[in-house]
Design a protein around this motif. Sequence first.
Motif, PDB file in Angstrom:
ATOM      1  N   ARG A   1      43.314  34.991  37.927  1.00 14.51           N
ATOM      2  CA  ARG A   1      43.236  35.579  39.259  1.00 14.51           C
ATOM      3  C   ARG A   1      41.849  36.179  39.508  1.00 14.51           C
ATOM      4  O   ARG A   1      41.339  36.942  38.703  1.00 14.51           O
ATOM      5  N   ILE A   2      41.247  35.820  40.640  1.00 15.73           N
ATOM      6  CA  ILE A   2      39.970  36.412  41.047  1.00 15.73           C
ATOM      7  C   ILE A   2      40.280  37.573  41.979  1.00 15.73           C
ATOM      8  O   ILE A   2      40.939  37.406  42.997  1.00 15.73           O
ATOM      9  N   ARG A   3      39.807  38.754  41.618  1.00 16.11           N
ATOM     10  CA  ARG A   3      40.120  39.960  42.379  1.00 16.11           C
ATOM     11  C   ARG A   3      39.136  40.219  43.522  1.00 16.11           C
ATOM     12  O   ARG A   3      39.416  41.006  44.406  1.00 16.11           O
ATOM     13  N   ASN A   4      37.983  39.584  43.482  1.00 16.22           N
ATOM     14  CA  ASN A   4      36.978  39.795  44.508  1.00 16.22           C
ATOM     15  C   ASN A   4      37.482  39.254  45.840  1.00 16.22           C
ATOM     16  O   ASN A   4      38.000  38.139  45.909  1.00 16.22           O
TER      17      ASN A   4
ATOM     18  N   ALA B   1      36.315  41.914  35.531  1.00 14.53           N
ATOM     19  CA  ALA B   1      37.124  40.866  34.908  1.00 14.53           C
ATOM     20  C   ALA B   1      36.996  39.526  35.627  1.00 14.53           C
ATOM     21  O   ALA B   1      37.463  38.509  35.113  1.00 14.53           O
ATOM     22  N   ASP B   2      36.377  39.505  36.801  1.00 15.32           N
ATOM     23  CA  ASP B   2      36.196  38.243  37.521  1.00 15.32           C
ATOM     24  C   ASP B   2      35.133  37.395  36.840  1.00 15.32           C
ATOM     25  O   ASP B   2      34.154  37.918  36.309  1.00 15.32           O
ATOM     26  N   PRO B   3      35.293  36.072  36.870  1.00 14.40           N
ATOM     27  CA  PRO B   3      34.247  35.218  36.315  1.00 14.40           C
ATOM     28  C   PRO B   3      32.980  35.307  37.171  1.00 14.40           C
ATOM     29  O   PRO B   3      33.049  35.400  38.391  1.00 14.40           O
ATOM     30  N   GLY B   4      31.843  35.315  36.509  1.00 15.89           N
ATOM     31  CA  GLY B   4      30.579  35.425  37.224  1.00 15.89           C
ATOM     32  C   GLY B   4      29.443  34.876  36.401  1.00 15.89           C
ATOM     33  O   GLY B   4      29.641  34.123  35.446  1.00 15.89           O
ATOM     34  N   TRP B   5      28.254  35.282  36.752  1.00 16.66           N
ATOM     35  CA  TRP B   5      27.048  34.785  36.109  1.00 16.66           C
ATOM     36  C   TRP B   5      26.874  35.347  34.708  1.00 16.66           C
ATOM     37  O   TRP B   5      26.479  34.636  33.792  1.00 16.66           O
ATOM     38  N   SER B   6      27.200  36.620  34.505  1.00 20.37           N
ATOM     39  CA  SER B   6      26.929  37.259  33.220  1.00 20.37           C
ATOM     40  C   SER B   6      28.091  37.170  32.232  1.00 20.37           C
ATOM     41  O   SER B   6      27.937  37.535  31.080  1.00 20.37           O
ATOM     42  N   HIS B   7      29.257  36.704  32.682  1.00 16.10           N
ATOM     43  CA  HIS B   7      30.400  36.570  31.789  1.00 16.10           C
ATOM     44  C   HIS B   7      31.421  35.599  32.390  1.00 16.10           C
ATOM     45  O   HIS B   7      31.382  35.311  33.588  1.00 16.10           O
TER      46      HIS B   7
ATOM     47  N   SER C   1      35.638  33.206  44.617  1.00 17.69           N
ATOM     48  CA  SER C   1      34.746  32.926  43.490  1.00 17.69           C
ATOM     49  C   SER C   1      33.279  33.037  43.899  1.00 17.69           C
ATOM     50  O   SER C   1      32.441  33.484  43.110  1.00 17.69           O
ATOM     51  N   VAL C   2      32.954  32.681  45.132  1.00 11.31           N
ATOM     52  CA  VAL C   2      31.570  32.827  45.606  1.00 11.31           C
ATOM     53  C   VAL C   2      31.198  34.307  45.657  1.00 11.31           C
ATOM     54  O   VAL C   2      30.118  34.710  45.222  1.00 11.31           O
ATOM     55  N   GLY C   3      32.088  35.128  46.175  1.00 14.47           N
ATOM     56  CA  GLY C   3      31.846  36.566  46.231  1.00 14.47           C
ATOM     57  C   GLY C   3      31.726  37.182  44.853  1.00 14.47           C
ATOM     58  O   GLY C   3      30.900  38.061  44.625  1.00 14.47           O
ATOM     59  N   ALA C   4      32.567  36.727  43.918  1.00 12.63           N
ATOM     60  CA  ALA C   4      32.508  37.250  42.545  1.00 12.63           C
ATOM     61  C   ALA C   4      31.169  36.900  41.894  1.00 12.63           C
ATOM     62  O   ALA C   4      30.556  37.745  41.230  1.00 12.63           O
TER      63      ALA C   4
END
Length: 169
Positions: A33-36, A21-27, A40-43
């Motif tokens: 909330r970023i769970r990673n 569910a975290d924002p990333g390259w493929s979606h 955001s860099v880690g996600a």
Amino acid sequence: LIILLALGGFLLLALLSYHSADPGWSHTGVGDRIRNLGGSVGAWFADVFLYLLGVFAFLLPIMVAWSGWLVWKGERETGELDLRELGLRWLGFALTVLTGCGLASLHFASGGLPLDAGGMLGQTSGGLALSAFGMIGGTLLLLAGFLGGVTLFTGVSWVRVVDFVGEKT
């Protein structure tokens, strides 16, 4: 050594805390909330490398930390690095990842990864091996490349492994 160990630890933390569910390259992700645990860099890192390499993305933090060890251990009396050994290790790492991703793509289920167990690289290398050599021939070729890559990557001697196993049995 310290910088590469810390970087390897961060990359491992980011991969272990991957959440779809975290924002990333493929979606784009859902929610604010970023769970990673890497933010955001880690996600983004986890999404990109799990998409490209599948489960073999987990070798990347290990190789970064291993490189730190090789750089620290590989200094000569003159203070220079043994770049030939470091280059052979990275070549072995690349061969291990390329063939391992192909094997994972051919033989394992995705298990909640963005693409499949071998990622995009696995779909490509596994697909090429499958179309050119069939399932058994492609698997044997990829397995031989994988074992050769592991040998270059780790420096392990298979003769010593066989001797050790024979001695212990």
